[in-house]
Write an enzyme that holds these catalytic residues in place. Structure first.
Site, PDB file in Angstrom:
ATOM      1  CG  MET A 239     -14.589   2.856  -4.601  1.00  0.00           C
ATOM      2  SD  MET A 239     -15.682   3.424  -3.288  1.00  0.00           S
ATOM      3  CE  MET A 239     -16.282   1.853  -2.697  1.00  0.00           C
TER       4      MET A 239
ATOM      5  NE  ARG B  11      -3.776  -0.305   2.394  1.00  0.00           N
ATOM      6  CZ  ARG B  11      -4.989  -0.427   1.839  1.00  0.00           C
ATOM      7  NH1 ARG B  11      -5.522   0.573   1.176  1.00  0.00           N
ATOM      8  NH2 ARG B  11      -5.665  -1.548   1.949  1.00  0.00           N
TER       9      ARG B  11
ATOM     10  CG  HIS C 261     -19.785   8.443   3.666  1.00  0.00           C
ATOM     11  ND1 HIS C 261     -19.137   7.281   3.268  1.00  0.00           N
ATOM     12  CD2 HIS C 261     -20.788   8.052   4.488  1.00  0.00           C
ATOM     13  CE1 HIS C 261     -19.728   6.244   3.845  1.00  0.00           C
ATOM     14  NE2 HIS C 261     -20.721   6.691   4.594  1.00  0.00           N
TER      15      HIS C 261
ATOM     16  CD  GLU D  49     -23.363  11.042  -3.125  1.00  0.00           C
ATOM     17  OE1 GLU D  49     -22.283  11.020  -3.729  1.00  0.00           O
ATOM     18  OE2 GLU D  49     -23.960  10.011  -2.778  1.00  0.00           O
TER      19      GLU D  49
HETATM   20  C1  GRF Z   1     -20.890   8.305  -4.328  1.00  0.00           C
HETATM   21  O1  GRF Z   1     -22.067   7.768  -3.823  1.00  0.00           O
HETATM   22  C2  GRF Z   1     -20.038   8.836  -3.214  1.00  0.00           C
HETATM   23  O2  GRF Z   1     -20.770   9.359  -2.158  1.00  0.00           O
HETATM   24  C3  GRF Z   1     -19.295   7.626  -2.769  1.00  0.00           C
HETATM   25  O3  GRF Z   1     -19.022   6.910  -3.945  1.00  0.00           O
HETATM   26  C4  GRF Z   1     -19.991   7.247  -4.933  1.00  0.00           C
HETATM   27  C5  GRF Z   1     -19.239   7.755  -6.120  1.00  0.00           C
HETATM   28  O4  GRF Z   1     -20.071   8.012  -7.215  1.00  0.00           O
HETATM   29  N1  GRF Z   1     -18.121   7.985  -2.007  1.00  0.00           N
HETATM   30  P1  GRF Z   1     -19.523   8.787  -8.466  1.00  0.00           P
HETATM   31  O5  GRF Z   1     -18.314   8.020  -8.981  1.00  0.00           O
HETATM   32  O6  GRF Z   1     -19.150  10.180  -8.043  1.00  0.00           O
HETATM   33  O7  GRF Z   1     -20.635   8.788  -9.461  1.00  0.00           O
END
Ligand code: GRF
Length: 203
Positions: free
Chosen positions: A82, A57, A101, A166
């Site tokens: 991720m 890592r 998040h 978001e």
């Molecule tokens: C979103 O739901 C965000 O909150 C989470 O991962 C997802 C990413 O979606 N951390 P995107 O790639 O921005 O469409």
């Protein structure tokens, strides 16, 4: 000004770009992240640092750090990135790395937030933009959007409604940061000028 780290779809990246934020580069840990195509189509620099290419890592993070440094960003925005980041990496971007998040933190840190919210029977769900600290999905909260949960709603429906929010709050938070309006006071974040740090979804 702003480097965005992604792993997949990139809809938050898109929201940041469409809101006019100065995204100078998009970096992904996966070469097949759809968001890279979007960035390229917009003429934004892209880079891929495949985590699978590194046994350790620390080596992955060192490579990631080198890529980020090329663009000298003021702000690093995690947008569906991720990978769990080590404390050393997080420390390097202390107070200048944000994450989005899909829950009202501190509830439902981690994955599968929408299904877990439904299973818990919460009546309000939502999303959070926060500064990144070593502990996963914690850190001073910049802004949240609250989304009322509908009766019999499916996780994918709820996810879609949260995602719309978001796309509202992440550009807002990034703009505040770049305008030097965020003040971190211990565990709390204040916005100079007192703009609302809570959005109530209407749909
Ligand atoms: C979103 O739901 C965000 O909150 C989470 O991962 C997802 C990413 O979606 N951390 P995107 O790639 O921005 O469409």
């Amino acid at each position: 000004m702003l480097v965005v780290l992604i792993s997949g779809r990139g809809s938050n990246l898109q929201a940041l770009v469409e809101a006019g934020l100065p995204v100078t580069a998009v970096i992904s840990n996966r070469g097949d992240a759809a968001g890279l195509n979007y960035a390229q189509a917009k003429g934004i620099a892209t880079a891929v640092v495949e985590h699978r290419a590194f046994a350790e890592r620390a080596a992955f993070e060192a490579a990631l750090e080198r890529e980020i440094a090329r663009f000298k960003p003021r702000l690093v925005a995690l947008a569906g990135f991720m990978r769990v980041l080590t404390p050393a990496f997080v420390e390097r971007y202390r107070n200048r790395m944000l994450n989005i998040h899909p829950s009202l933190l501190p509830a439902f840190a981690g994955l599968d937030t929408h299904a877990r919210a439904l299973a818990a029977g919460v009546k309000v769900h939502g999303c959070t933009v926060h500064f990144v600290t070593p502990e996963l999905d914690s850190g001073p909260i910049v802004v949240q959007a609250a989304v009322p949960v509908r009766a019999q709603e499916r996780a994918d429906e709820l996810a879609a409604r949260v995602l719309r929010q978001e796309h509202v709050i992440y550009p807002r938070a990034a703009r505040w940061f770049l305008d030097d309006r965020l003040v971190i006071e211990g565990a709390l974040v204040r916005v100079k000028g007192n703009d609302a740090q809570l959005v109530m979804a209407r749909d």
